[in-house]
Design a protein around this motif. Structure first.
Motif, PDB file in Angstrom:
ATOM      1  N   VAL A 122       0.862  -1.200   0.000  1.00  0.00           N
ATOM      2  CA  VAL A 122       0.000   0.000   0.000  1.00  0.00           C
ATOM      3  C   VAL A 122       0.894   1.243   0.000  1.00  0.00           C
ATOM      4  O   VAL A 122       0.631   2.226  -0.703  1.00  0.00           O
ATOM      5  CB  VAL A 122      -0.944  -0.011   1.233  1.00  0.00           C
ATOM      6  N   GLY A 123       1.992   1.168   0.763  1.00  0.00           N
ATOM      7  CA  GLY A 123       2.898   2.310   0.885  1.00  0.00           C
ATOM      8  C   GLY A 123       3.537   2.723  -0.426  1.00  0.00           C
ATOM      9  O   GLY A 123       3.624   3.915  -0.730  1.00  0.00           O
ATOM     10  N   ILE A 124       3.949   1.747  -1.241  1.00  0.00           N
ATOM     11  CA  ILE A 124       4.612   2.118  -2.503  1.00  0.00           C
ATOM     12  C   ILE A 124       3.612   2.801  -3.442  1.00  0.00           C
ATOM     13  O   ILE A 124       3.955   3.749  -4.154  1.00  0.00           O
ATOM     14  CB  ILE A 124       5.287   0.895  -3.184  1.00  0.00           C
ATOM     15  N   TYR A 125       2.350   2.342  -3.398  1.00  0.00           N
ATOM     16  CA  TYR A 125       1.336   3.027  -4.216  1.00  0.00           C
ATOM     17  C   TYR A 125       1.140   4.464  -3.745  1.00  0.00           C
ATOM     18  O   TYR A 125       1.036   5.392  -4.543  1.00  0.00           O
ATOM     19  CB  TYR A 125      -0.004   2.272  -4.169  1.00  0.00           C
TER      20      TYR A 125
ATOM     21  N   GLY B  42     -13.036  -8.169 -12.864  1.00  0.00           N
ATOM     22  CA  GLY B  42     -14.097  -7.306 -13.389  1.00  0.00           C
ATOM     23  C   GLY B  42     -13.540  -6.023 -13.966  1.00  0.00           C
ATOM     24  O   GLY B  42     -13.935  -5.601 -15.071  1.00  0.00           O
ATOM     25  N   SER B  43     -12.624  -5.392 -13.253  1.00  0.00           N
ATOM     26  CA  SER B  43     -12.088  -4.119 -13.752  1.00  0.00           C
ATOM     27  C   SER B  43     -11.223  -4.349 -14.988  1.00  0.00           C
ATOM     28  O   SER B  43     -11.225  -3.531 -15.910  1.00  0.00           O
ATOM     29  CB  SER B  43     -11.306  -3.394 -12.659  1.00  0.00           C
ATOM     30  N   THR B  44     -10.489  -5.471 -15.032  1.00  0.00           N
ATOM     31  CA  THR B  44      -9.701  -5.773 -16.238  1.00  0.00           C
ATOM     32  C   THR B  44     -10.642  -5.985 -17.429  1.00  0.00           C
ATOM     33  O   THR B  44     -10.388  -5.487 -18.531  1.00  0.00           O
ATOM     34  CB  THR B  44      -8.841  -7.040 -16.028  1.00  0.00           C
ATOM     35  N   LEU B  66      -8.563   0.440 -15.550  1.00  0.00           N
ATOM     36  CA  LEU B  66      -7.202  -0.098 -15.679  1.00  0.00           C
ATOM     37  C   LEU B  66      -6.394   0.243 -14.420  1.00  0.00           C
ATOM     38  O   LEU B  66      -5.642  -0.593 -13.905  1.00  0.00           O
ATOM     39  CB  LEU B  66      -6.530   0.484 -16.925  1.00  0.00           C
ATOM     40  N   ASP B  67      -6.556   1.470 -13.937  1.00  0.00           N
ATOM     41  CA  ASP B  67      -5.881   1.842 -12.679  1.00  0.00           C
ATOM     42  C   ASP B  67      -6.341   0.934 -11.544  1.00  0.00           C
ATOM     43  O   ASP B  67      -5.543   0.472 -10.719  1.00  0.00           O
ATOM     44  CB  ASP B  67      -6.193   3.305 -12.319  1.00  0.00           C
ATOM     45  N   THR B  68      -7.663   0.691 -11.501  1.00  0.00           N
ATOM     46  CA  THR B  68      -8.205  -0.188 -10.456  1.00  0.00           C
ATOM     47  C   THR B  68      -7.608  -1.589 -10.583  1.00  0.00           C
ATOM     48  O   THR B  68      -7.212  -2.206  -9.591  1.00  0.00           O
ATOM     49  CB  THR B  68      -9.740  -0.285 -10.602  1.00  0.00           C
ATOM     50  N   TYR B 124      -0.829  -0.389 -19.909  1.00  0.00           N
ATOM     51  CA  TYR B 124      -0.914   0.858 -19.135  1.00  0.00           C
ATOM     52  C   TYR B 124       0.071   1.895 -19.675  1.00  0.00           C
ATOM     53  O   TYR B 124      -0.284   3.061 -19.879  1.00  0.00           O
ATOM     54  CB  TYR B 124      -0.627   0.557 -17.666  1.00  0.00           C
ATOM     55  N   PHE B 125       1.322   1.455 -19.914  1.00  0.00           N
ATOM     56  CA  PHE B 125       2.336   2.422 -20.333  1.00  0.00           C
ATOM     57  C   PHE B 125       2.230   2.753 -21.821  1.00  0.00           C
ATOM     58  O   PHE B 125       2.408   3.890 -22.221  1.00  0.00           O
ATOM     59  CB  PHE B 125       3.741   1.889 -20.028  1.00  0.00           C
ATOM     60  N   VAL B 126       1.933   1.741 -22.639  1.00  0.00           N
ATOM     61  CA  VAL B 126       1.935   1.954 -24.084  1.00  0.00           C
ATOM     62  C   VAL B 126       0.600   2.519 -24.568  1.00  0.00           C
ATOM     63  O   VAL B 126       0.565   3.365 -25.453  1.00  0.00           O
ATOM     64  CB  VAL B 126       2.260   0.631 -24.824  1.00  0.00           C
ATOM     65  N   GLY B 127      -0.478   2.052 -23.963  1.00  0.00           N
ATOM     66  CA  GLY B 127      -1.777   2.425 -24.529  1.00  0.00           C
ATOM     67  C   GLY B 127      -2.655   3.205 -23.579  1.00  0.00           C
ATOM     68  O   GLY B 127      -3.866   3.004 -23.526  1.00  0.00           O
ATOM     69  N   LYS B 128      -2.030   4.083 -22.820  1.00  0.00           N
ATOM     70  CA  LYS B 128      -2.765   4.807 -21.787  1.00  0.00           C
ATOM     71  C   LYS B 128      -3.964   5.583 -22.348  1.00  0.00           C
ATOM     72  O   LYS B 128      -5.042   5.560 -21.781  1.00  0.00           O
ATOM     73  CB  LYS B 128      -1.806   5.758 -21.077  1.00  0.00           C
TER      74      LYS B 128
END
Lengths: 455, 401
Positions: A122-125, B42-44, B66-68, B124-128
């Motif tokens: 959690v901390g690194i996030y 679900g989020s994916t 995607l963040d989730t 995430y990095f390539v297709g943000k």
């Protein structure tokens, strides 16, 4: 008194002919060590840098901490958090009773480590996503909670690893209690050496991020800072590592001197010297830092530093795999009165492995004329395959043992003289009955034939 | 395997506490792990469908999903360590044998999960910002591999419950088969049930997100309504799908579990699924609500208890395996260490982490911690320092003894 046990708690065996199950476990463990050492060291370095960034109001340093955190998330935390349970999975299949012995004694310590691991992840996030989005005082708290929790995970694991090598206090065998198994001089020596090596690994990883900094002056500053951390970590880590070796019992030191390849000590000094020279070069010429060089140093640490070190640690605890009472072939070889644990060697000696192992097919329980080869194979699987390839591949393969001698009588004499009596310092005692020794010798002698039949 | 053999396979080191404590923690942490797994899947899936969708709201939702998903994978792994630990402690005979018999799959699990995680990061990095075709497919690969990892875990858990077949798997026709290359047992209904539960749980998560986003300034009402509507549909529709999968699972249970489908715990599991279906109707709120997610968590916990009851029926009811007979070598220090660390250090640190990220997420610009949140952080830090101090103090005492 004769042990009247009907069945022993031995598990089925996973035999991996190409690599050996031990190597599979070793590869996963080494990758984990690199990732986890880097992440704990980086947590401490990040805490320090975040403190400087907030106290001196340096947003560019805060941005470095954030970028370092993103790198850690993708590299160390993905790799580390998956290969961590991965060690459990690989140990489960390669050495179930060894892992079980550790887990059953230290389950609450591991559960405690899990609490810190949770805080750490959690901390690194928070460190990454709240950089520049919360007030400085709060960010410092986040950084310090992250750094200390990360270090605490190491404090716990080091004690369990120490127990794995050698219970900290001899009285653990008779009095029990996790504390006496956990704490010994070796535990503290490891805390010091691992903390230093973690800082060194973090400095190597930090270099990868520093190499991307565009602001020249800031890049030089960061390179120098990391070089100092890495240099101190490498030198002090080596000193504490040497001290740690002196805290081990004589037998472990003997094993290290006699069983490790002659190249081991020079190789360790060579990689250490290379790392010190690398950091010294960066101190004198910080402009020399670039991504390929930093990446190459990380790879060198993994291949020439961590791999031999982990292998040495494994060799020094032989023939045991955990707590000096579980053999590497999963047999419990020593009484631990405090836990009510009894050695299984007397029962095996009197009744034989084939009679007592629950996962032996019924037709192999008694050796006769028609099943000697197959019974020998089953014995080799149970007693030997954890450390030896049963052919020409894998680790220490049988095909290369006995100097190519395939005379069954010679092999049987060796088995009875050295293994049944337990006269080899690095190997478990193999208490075979006469008929079992004969069957095992027959199997080893017939290996080319066996392979052609079973191919 | 007869009961004597199953007992012989237990660790001779015994347990440092009563097995019931580990059982409770196993069920609780497994339920929490599954909640994270469901949100992760679900989020994916929503990020993936959003990335390929022409619907503006769907494309917009793909980013936060995607963040989730990234965080949920982390949380699922971290929480998953706990049930993995506890299952080894009390069900060691079953877990270890099952793993060894499918050793290559147990090892493959690590690689599969690793590639799944990195494939997600690749997208995430390539297709943000919408993503290239390649990065979208890497997200599809990630989802497929996450499901594959789930299937391996499902198979290992299923095999653990069939001790009567272990010997046939390990030595088919009497000859040792030590490669560990086979998957010997699985139940598609059971696997699909636990996967499909991701739909109602994610639906509940979306209703919570709707509530959270509504607190922000300049919230987009049509988008939020769309999220709420999607959440409701996922909860109700996904709940019905889960009910069908549950029925398929119950219809294909082995003989060792005969009678379980009409047992009290099976009724509880059915009621929990029905609860998920009717939750949107129970908690209708114009601005969304956190209550559906709390309800879903409760429902998954009840399902976890029912799952444990099924294991008990098979292992105790059929094989006579009693947890309570496990030898205990009580270790007070480590019992106390865990409890105090969990409640003290973990409690403060996680409460602080949740509070500050929650508040910062709702605040535009830089968030300055309120005195209460700041105090919580202070307690967390102090608890950590006390913990480290006691570690060295106790260590030196042991050495000096």
């Amino acid at each position: 008194m004769e042990n009247t046990t009907e069945i022993l708690g031995l598990y089925p065996t996973w035999y991996q002919p190409a690599l050996g199950s031990g190597w599979v476990l070793g590869i996963i463990a080494v990758i984990h060590v690199l990732a986890s050492h880097t992440s704990v060291g980086a947590a401490l370095v990040s805490t320090w840098l975040a403190t400087v960034a907030v106290r001196r109001n340096r947003p560019e340093l805060l941005e470095y901490v954030r970028r370092y955190g993103v790198f850690l998330l993708v590299f160390s935390y993905v790799l580390g958090s998956i290969t961590g349970p991965g060690i459990w999975f690989s140990a489960t299949v390669a050495s179930p009773r060894g892992l079980s012995a550790l887990i059953h004694s230290y389950v609450w310590w591991w559960a405690t480590e899990w609490v810190f691991f949770f805080i750490e992840v959690v901390g690194i996030y928070l460190l990454v996503y709240l950089a520049g989005k919360v007030d400085g005082r709060s960010y410092l708290k986040i950084a310090w909670i992250f750094g200390l929790a990360s270090w605490a995970t190491m404090l716990i694991i080091v004690g369990i690893l120490s127990f794995m090598m050698w219970p900290g206090q001899e009285r653990w065998f008779t009095e029990g209690g996790t504390l006496d198994g956990f704490f010994g001089l070796y535990t503290f020596a490891q805390i010091l050496s691992r903390t230093c090596f973690m800082l060194m690994a973090a400095a190597l990883a930090g270099g990868l991020i520093a190499a991307y900094i565009r602001d020249g002056a800031f890049r030089l500053e960061m390179t120098r800072k990391l070089a100092w951390v890495g240099m101190l970590g490498a030198v002090l880590g080596a000193v504490f590592f040497q001290w740690g070796l002196t805290t081990l019992p004589e037998s472990a030191q003997l094993l290290m001197k006699t069983r490790l390849p002659g190249s081991f000590v020079p190789a360790m000094w060579a990689i250490l010297s290379a790392i010190v020279i690398y950091f010294a070069t960066l101190l004198l010429r910080p402009g020399a830092l670039n991504v390929p060089l930093a990446a190459a140093m990380m790879a060198a640490l993994l291949i020439f530093g961590i791999w031999p070190e982990e292998r040495a640690r494994e060799s020094m605890r032989k023939p045991y795999v955990a707590g000096q009472f579980v053999y590497s072939n999963q047999i419990i070889a020593r009484d631990v009165p405090a836990l009510g644990v009894k050695s299984e060697l007397p029962a095996l000696e009197s009744r034989g492995m084939l009679a007592l192992h629950p996962f032996i097919p019924e037709h192999l329980r008694r050796i006769g004329e028609g099943n000697a080869l197959e019974a020998g194979h089953a014995l080799a699987i149970v007693y030997c395959s954890n450390c030896h390839g049963l052919g020409t591949t894998g680790t220490r393969p049988f095909g290369e043992m006995f100097a190519g001698n395939r005379d069954a009588a010679d092999i049987e004499r060796f088995i009875k003289g050295a293994l049944v009596t337990g006269n080899m310092v690095n190997m478990p005692r193999i208490p075979l009955r006469d008929d079992e020794a004969h069957a095992l010798a027959q199997f080893i002698a017939s290996l080319p034939l066996w392979h052609s039949i079973t191919r | 395997m007869d009961i004597e053999t199953l007992y012989a396979l237990r660790s001779s080191s015994g347990l440092p506490s009563h097995p019931a404590i580990f059982l409770i923690l196993l069920v609780l942490t497994w339920a929490l792990h599954m909640i994270a797994v469901h949100v992760m899947l679900g989020s994916t899936a929503l990020a993936l469908t959003g990335a390929f969708s022409s619907n503006a709201h769907g494309r917009r939702l793909a980013g936060p999903m995607l963040d989730t998903a990234k965080v949920a994978v982390s949380i699922a792994i971290v929480i998953g360590v706990a049930p993995l630990l506890f299952v080894q402690v009390i069900y060691d005979p079953f877990w270890y044998v099952s793993n060894v018999l499918s050793a290559r799959w147990a090892i493959a699990f690590i690689v599969v999960l690793l590639v799944a995680y990195w494939a997600m990061y690749h997208h995430y990095f390539v297709g943000k910002d919408g993503g290239s075709a390649t990065s979208r497919w890497s997200l599809a690969l990630s989802l497929a591999l996450l499901l594959a990892a789930g299937f391996i875990m499902h198979a290992l858990a299923s095999q653990a419950l069939r001790p009567e077949l272990w010997m046939a798997w390990y030595a088919p026709e009497g000859h040792l088969e030590t490669a560990g290359s086979g998957i010997h047992e699985f139940n598609l209904g059971r696997f699909l049930f636990f996967i499909v539960l991701a739909a109602p749980v994610t639906g509940a998560w979306l209703l919570g997100c709707r509530r959270y986003l509504a607190c922000r300034e300049q919230s987009d009402a049509p988008y939020l309504e769309w999220i709420a509507s999607l959440g409701n549909k996922l909860m109700t529709g996904g709940g019905f799908a889960a009910l069908i999968c549950y029925a398929a699972w119950m219809a294909t249970l082995p003989d060792s579990a005969a009678g379980f489908p009409v047992s009290l715990w099976s009724i509880v599991a059915n009621a929990s699924i029905l609860l998920l279906i009717v939750t949107p109707a129970l908690f209708r709120s114009a601005s969304g609500s956190y209550a559906p997610f709390a309800t879903a968590t409760g429902a998954v916990l009840l399902i976890a208890i029912a799952r444990e009851a099924l294991r008990h029926r098979i292992l105790f009811g059929t094989h006579g395996y009693e947890l309570s007979t496990y030898a205990i070598n009580l270790d007070w220090y480590s019992n106390a260490l865990f409890c105090l660390t969990f409640a003290g250090v973990g409690g403060f640190a996680i409460a602080y982490s949740v509070a500050i990220s929650w508040e910062a997420g709702k605040t535009p610009g830089i968030y300055t911690a309120s005195p209460r949140v700041d105090r919580l952080g202070g307690f967390a830090l102090a608890a950590l320092l006390v913990w480290i101090a006691q570690y060295f103090f106790v260590g030196f005492l042991v050495m000096a003894r």
